[in-house]
Design a protein around this motif. Structure first.
Motif, PDB file in Angstrom:
ATOM      1  N   ARG A 128      -3.684 -28.283  70.742  1.00 28.25           N
ATOM      2  CA  ARG A 128      -4.412 -28.901  70.271  1.00 28.25           C
ATOM      3  C   ARG A 128      -4.937 -28.708  69.001  1.00 28.25           C
ATOM      4  N   TYR A 129      -5.161 -29.549  67.783  1.00 26.20           N
ATOM      5  CA  TYR A 129      -4.948 -28.758  66.535  1.00 26.20           C
ATOM      6  C   TYR A 129      -5.952 -28.833  65.792  1.00 26.20           C
ATOM      7  N   GLN A 130      -6.784 -27.134  65.491  1.00 21.75           N
ATOM      8  CA  GLN A 130      -8.155 -27.483  64.779  1.00 21.75           C
ATOM      9  C   GLN A 130      -7.356 -27.212  63.243  1.00 21.75           C
ATOM     10  N   GLY A 131      -8.722 -28.709  62.459  1.00 21.44           N
ATOM     11  CA  GLY A 131      -8.267 -28.040  60.878  1.00 21.44           C
ATOM     12  C   GLY A 131      -9.534 -28.189  60.288  1.00 21.44           C
ATOM     13  N   PHE A 132      -9.226 -27.094  59.609  1.00 25.04           N
ATOM     14  CA  PHE A 132     -10.445 -26.445  58.368  1.00 25.04           C
ATOM     15  C   PHE A 132     -10.186 -26.972  57.290  1.00 25.04           C
ATOM     16  N   SER A 133     -11.130 -26.219  56.271  1.00 27.47           N
ATOM     17  CA  SER A 133     -10.900 -27.164  54.916  1.00 27.47           C
ATOM     18  C   SER A 133     -10.621 -28.799  54.902  1.00 27.47           C
ATOM     19  N   LEU A 134     -11.031 -29.065  55.455  1.00 27.93           N
ATOM     20  CA  LEU A 134     -11.023 -30.773  55.321  1.00 27.93           C
ATOM     21  C   LEU A 134     -11.466 -31.153  54.041  1.00 27.93           C
ATOM     22  N   LEU A 135     -12.447 -31.421  53.747  1.00 27.83           N
ATOM     23  CA  LEU A 135     -13.111 -31.691  52.693  1.00 27.83           C
ATOM     24  C   LEU A 135     -12.341 -30.637  51.503  1.00 27.83           C
TER      25      LEU A 135
END
Length: 288
Positions: A209-216
């Protein structure tokens, strides 16, 4: 592309473990950490991400906030998904959670025990290597750390293990050579890489499962485009809500670090609407 008509559940089973599909990230909160962790759970977040890296996280404050929230909401520890990380000394300041002269296995175990104490728990749901020690490939230190993390999972102290801030070739090496493959990858996610598409596809092929941060914050220029704002206007929602819904429909687990309880609540409202296929295509290719 994902089937956007499919309902997205707030919690899913991943390798037999209950995993929330949206996490609250606690980096860079300092004195606000306890209050914000408590508010995140009060708002409905069931997954909390932290790290035993005092330079960027105040993990003990996270633990205090969690305890307050559990009492206030009448929740059990098992209702929450708690994720922390082991961080190498070169990404720490002087406030180390382990003896820097010890071997890497001992450093992992000391850092892990410190995390359990900070979070007032006997186990973690997820434990990540907070980035390999080298930019290319994996070092002997990385393999020693990973073997120790595998031992923690086998002992039941950690339910799942993973890696953060990882490159494609490094992840492929870990998948090919590790006894226990990572269950999670957590990366800073850029629109200019089609939202980390190569690594996301590698994850999808291997039940990671891929967790994405700093999307904004990593995509300010792209998200200021009028096309994105038009989607938000049509749906009567905010641009951050559009982005988090986009991430969910891609199959990503997004992280938010909002410092406003109202925004936390708005973030979780993204389960209540859908993006059309055209919207998904537009955002996926917004940097091109």
């Amino acid at each position: 592309m994902s089937d956007t008509s499919r309902k997205i559940n707030r919690v899913v089973k991943h390798r037999g473990v209950r995993v929330p599909t949206f996490l609250y990230g606690t980096a860079w909160k300092e004195a606000q950490t306890e209050t914000l962790a408590q508010q995140a759970i009060a708002s409905g977040f069931l997954g909390i991400d932290t790290a035993n890296q005092r330079m960027h996280y105040y993990e003990a404050g996270v633990g205090e906030g969690i305890q307050r929230a559990l009492l206030e909401k009448g929740l059990d520890r098992s209702d929450l998904f708690l994720q922390s990380k082991f961080t190498y000394v070169n990404s720490q300041d002087h406030r180390l959670p382990y003896d820097p002269k010890a071997d890497y296995s001992t450093q992992v175990l000391q850092s892990f025990e410190s995390s359990l104490a900070h979070l007032n728990t006997t186990y973690l749901d997820s434990y990540l290597l907070h980035g390999p020690s080298v930019n290319q490939g994996l070092s002997a230190a990385d393999w020693e750390v990973w073997r120790t993390m595998q031992t923690l999972q086998k002992a039941g102290s950690v339910k799942l293990i993973g890696v953060s801030n990882v490159g494609y070739d490094q992840l492929k090496l870990l998948i090919d050579k590790a006894e226990i493959m990572p269950a999670f990858v957590q990366n800073r996610c850029f629109a200019r890489t089609k939202w980390d598409v190569r690594i996301r596809e590698l994850c999808q092929a291997h039940d990671i499962r891929y967790q994405g941060f700093s999307l904004l914050t990593a995509n300010v220029t792209e998200l200021s485009r009028p096309e994105v704002h038009r989607i938000a206007e049509r749906l009567s929602c905010s641009v951050p809500q559009v982005v988090f819904r986009f991430a969910l429909q891609l199959g990503m687990i997004p992280l938010t670090g909002s410092t406003s309880q109202r925004h936390m609540e708005e973030d979780l409202e993204v389960y209540d609407f859908e993006l059309k296929e055209d919207d998904m295509d537009l955002i996926e290719n917004i940097a091109f």
